[in-house]
Design a protein around this motif. Structure first.
Motif, PDB file in Angstrom:
ATOM      1  N   UNK A  20       0.841  -1.180   0.000  1.00  0.00           N
ATOM      2  CA  UNK A  20       0.000   0.000   0.000  1.00  0.00           C
ATOM      3  C   UNK A  20       0.882   1.239   0.000  1.00  0.00           C
ATOM      4  N   UNK A  21       0.488   2.241  -0.759  1.00  0.00           N
ATOM      5  CA  UNK A  21       1.206   3.517  -0.746  1.00  0.00           C
ATOM      6  C   UNK A  21       0.511   4.460   0.217  1.00  0.00           C
ATOM      7  N   UNK A  22       1.284   4.969   1.167  1.00  0.00           N
ATOM      8  CA  UNK A  22       0.720   5.847   2.191  1.00  0.00           C
ATOM      9  C   UNK A  22       1.531   7.135   2.268  1.00  0.00           C
ATOM     10  N   UNK A  45      -2.601   2.461   6.392  1.00  0.00           N
ATOM     11  CA  UNK A  45      -2.082   3.822   6.473  1.00  0.00           C
ATOM     12  C   UNK A  45      -2.639   4.449   7.738  1.00  0.00           C
ATOM     13  N   UNK A  46      -1.820   5.192   8.441  1.00  0.00           N
ATOM     14  CA  UNK A  46      -2.274   5.771   9.695  1.00  0.00           C
ATOM     15  C   UNK A  46      -2.009   7.262   9.780  1.00  0.00           C
ATOM     16  N   UNK A  89      -4.807   7.204  16.751  1.00  0.00           N
ATOM     17  CA  UNK A  89      -4.299   6.789  15.442  1.00  0.00           C
ATOM     18  C   UNK A  89      -5.446   6.262  14.584  1.00  0.00           C
ATOM     19  N   UNK A  90      -5.803   7.023  13.550  1.00  0.00           N
ATOM     20  CA  UNK A  90      -6.885   6.653  12.640  1.00  0.00           C
ATOM     21  C   UNK A  90      -6.302   5.995  11.398  1.00  0.00           C
ATOM     22  N   UNK A  97      -4.677   7.136   1.418  1.00  0.00           N
ATOM     23  CA  UNK A  97      -5.947   7.476   2.069  1.00  0.00           C
ATOM     24  C   UNK A  97      -5.758   8.299   3.337  1.00  0.00           C
ATOM     25  N   UNK A  98      -4.529   8.325   3.897  1.00  0.00           N
ATOM     26  CA  UNK A  98      -4.323   9.052   5.157  1.00  0.00           C
ATOM     27  C   UNK A  98      -4.030  10.526   4.889  1.00  0.00           C
ATOM     28  N   UNK A  99      -5.065  11.209   4.399  1.00  0.00           N
ATOM     29  CA  UNK A  99      -4.957  12.623   4.034  1.00  0.00           C
ATOM     30  C   UNK A  99      -5.449  13.555   5.146  1.00  0.00           C
TER      31      UNK A  99
END
Length: 210
Positions: A20-22, A45-46, A89-90, A97-99
Motif C-alpha cells: 500500500x502507498x501511504x 495507512x495511519x 491513530x486513525x 488514504x491518510x490525508x
C-alpha cells in the motif's frame, strides 16, 4: 530450476500488488513535518494525533502520518491529573488514504472508575477516569538524577504499548506498572512493565516549557 524462479517472480508480483502507498510525515524537532510517500507492506495507512496537556493548557498537538499495523489503530491515553497525554491513530487501507489534517479527540466522559494521583509527594488524592481509561497507572520517572512519582488513569492500549513503535524513543527512563480495578494503584500494583510512553509525555512537557 524453472519452478523455483517462477515462485519467486509470483511472490514478488504479489508483494507489489498487496503493498500500500501511504503518506508519511514524521515530526522531528517541531510539530510540523514534510509529507512524502512510502510503500507499506503492512496494509494500513495511519494518521496519528498526539496531544499533551498541562492542566487546562495544551502544550503540544502533533500530527504524524505513517504505515500502521492493525493493533496500532487505536486511541491511547494516560492521565496523571496535572498532565495528560492523548494519542489517537486513525487508519485506512487504500492508497494515499491518510490525508486527514485533523483527528477528533476522544470525549471526556467520566466512566465511574477512580485511580490515585499525586500532588507533589502526596499520592492520596483520587482522580476520576474518563472514556476508555479502565486501568490505573503508577510510574517513577528518572531524569537528570531526579526521581518523580506519578499516578493516574490509563487505557489498556497505553499500558500494552500498542503505539510505542509509532512514537519513537525518549532518553528519559520510566518504570511503569498498570493494574485494572478501582484505586488499584496504591502501595502495590501488578503487571509491572517498562515502556517509554511516559517518557514521551514528560519529554514533550519539558521541551515545551523550556
Amino acid at each position: 530450476m524453472a519452478q523455483p524462479l517462477l515462485c519467486i517472480l509470483m511472490s514478488t508480483l504479489f508483494y507489489k500488488v498487496s503493498s500500500l502507498t501511504c503518506y508519511q510525515c514524521i515530526p522531528e524537532t517541531s510539530i510540523k513535518c514534510t509529507e512524502t510517500k512510502v510503500e507499506c507492506p503492512v496494509g494500513q495507512c495511519g494518521t496519528m494525533r498526539t496531544t499533551s496537556y498541562m492542566g487546562n493548557n495544551t502544550l503540544a498537538d502533533m500530527i504524524m502520518k505513517n504505515c500502521s499495523a492493525t493493533h496500532q489503530c487505536t486511541t491511547a491515553t494516560a492521565n496523571f491529573g496535572i498532565t495528560k497525554l492523548v494519542i489517537s491513530n486513525q487508519c485506512c487501507n487504500t492508497n494515499l488514504c491518510n490525508t486527514q489534517t485533523e483527528i477528533e479527540l476522544p470525549k471526556i466522559i467520566p466512566n465511574g472508575m477512580h485511580c490515585y494521583t499525586c500532588n507533589g509527594e502526596d499520592c492520596a488524592t483520587t482522580l476520576p477516569c474518563v472514556d476508555k481509561e479502565d486501568h490505573c497507572i503508577k510510574a517513577t520517572v528518572s531524569s537528570d538524577g531526579q526521581m518523580l512519582t506519578m499516578r493516574g488513569c490509563a487505557t489498556e492500549s497505553f499500558c500494552r504499548g500498542d503505539l510505542s513503535t509509532q512514537i519513537g524513543q525518549s532518553s528519559i527512563a520510566a518504570d511503569q506498572s498498570c493494574c485494572k480495578g478501582h484505586l488499584c494503584n496504591g502501595a502495590q500494583t501488578a503487571t509491572a512493565s517498562r515502556f517509554f510512553q511516559l517518557g514521551i509525555l514528560i519529554y514533550v512537557i519539558l521541551q515545551t516549557t523550556l
